[in-house]
Write an enzyme that holds these catalytic residues in place. Sequence first.
Site, PDB file in Angstrom:
ATOM      1  N   SER A 159     -39.332  29.414 -87.974  1.00 39.10           N
ATOM      2  CA  SER A 159     -39.013  29.634 -89.327  1.00 39.10           C
ATOM      3  C   SER A 159     -40.128  30.060 -89.953  1.00 39.10           C
ATOM      4  O   SER A 159     -41.210  30.151 -89.719  1.00 39.10           O
ATOM      5  CB  SER A 159     -38.448  28.198 -89.889  1.00 39.10           C
ATOM      6  OG  SER A 159     -38.416  28.137 -91.159  1.00 39.10           O
ATOM      7  N   TYR A 172     -39.853  18.830 -90.945  1.00 40.57           N
ATOM      8  CA  TYR A 172     -39.536  20.114 -90.568  1.00 40.57           C
ATOM      9  C   TYR A 172     -40.605  21.114 -90.381  1.00 40.57           C
ATOM     10  O   TYR A 172     -40.946  21.698 -89.293  1.00 40.57           O
ATOM     11  CB  TYR A 172     -38.371  20.641 -91.485  1.00 40.57           C
ATOM     12  CG  TYR A 172     -37.773  22.031 -91.195  1.00 40.57           C
ATOM     13  CD1 TYR A 172     -36.563  21.904 -90.561  1.00 40.57           C
ATOM     14  CD2 TYR A 172     -38.291  23.259 -91.587  1.00 40.57           C
ATOM     15  CE1 TYR A 172     -35.948  23.098 -90.172  1.00 40.57           C
ATOM     16  CE2 TYR A 172     -37.673  24.276 -91.346  1.00 40.57           C
ATOM     17  CZ  TYR A 172     -36.339  24.532 -90.278  1.00 40.57           C
ATOM     18  OH  TYR A 172     -35.975  25.578 -90.101  1.00 40.57           O
TER      19      TYR A 172
END
Length: 277
Positions: A159, A172
């Site tokens: 990401s 995350y």
Amino acid sequence: MSAPISTGPAPDPAPAPRPAPGSVPLDLSGRTALVTGAAGGIGRACALRLAAAGALVRAVDRAAGGLDELTEAARGLPGRVEPRLLDLTDLDAAEAAAAGTDILVNNAGLQLVRPLEEFPPDVFHTVLTVMLEAPFRLIRGALPGMYAHGWGRIVNISSVHGLRASPFKSAYVAAKHGLEGLSKTAALEGAPHGVTSNCVNPGYVRTPLVERQIADQAAAHGIPAERVLTEVLLKDSALKRLIEPEEVADAVLYLCGPQASFVTGTSLVLDGGWTAH
Ligand code: NAD
């Protein structure tokens, strides 16, 4: 007479085979792929693209309904989707499921948006387990077969948050930064065996994971949900749209194809200009 001046690098003694000009459809027939988190979003798009290219796809997820729907959607494609109902927190089962795969797409993920001091430690542990430790175990399970065949492709769905942090996403961001390091290490170890390992780093993708985040972000930032997309999620993106799961799947397929045979240990960023800041 003076010696001739070299105008470029010495010719490569063993140049890599050049793909034929023009766009040749990728043929993955005979290859076995494993995609985690294949029941929805990006994983589903990757599984369908890989099956469309002829691969046998082990589609791993803990969501039975989404796997059934994926299997149905894949009917008629040149490859085949083989659903595997599996919770990736069962790390031994994850490692065993990866044996014999030529292509591994580490995609499954989850998100919780919460300030650090309120972040539940058990959720932090689960996020790290699913998004970092499971990829390690899947790579560990896949490598012996890849090494034996002298070919393998590991694609880790990272990401922008593998490269940048955002507030309220400690688990995350930590997991994705860890995945970047794992991917590079796999690239260095895999290179002598014909195995490449790369990350794909999307900005915000139109998936259920993002749709679920909008309410959480609204609460965390104290703004109405309808302002979250432009003011929070796409604030740093030069291109003011979500990217589609199929566009991410195309990047994954590129990394599995002959044009990317020299691409390893890197991060393919699809972020609409976010990290250009
Ligand atoms: P999604 O929620 O649509 O899909 C994630 C899938 O992972 C789900 O099908 C879920 O069931 C599965 N999963 C979660 N925990 C699991 C477990 N313990 N065992 C087995 N399966 C499990 O999410 P998505 O948006 O498609 O995200 C896929 C990947 O892409 C994630 O790694 C995510 O971090 C990454 N990503 C997403 C975006 C985005 O904007 N959506 C952006 C960048 C990166």
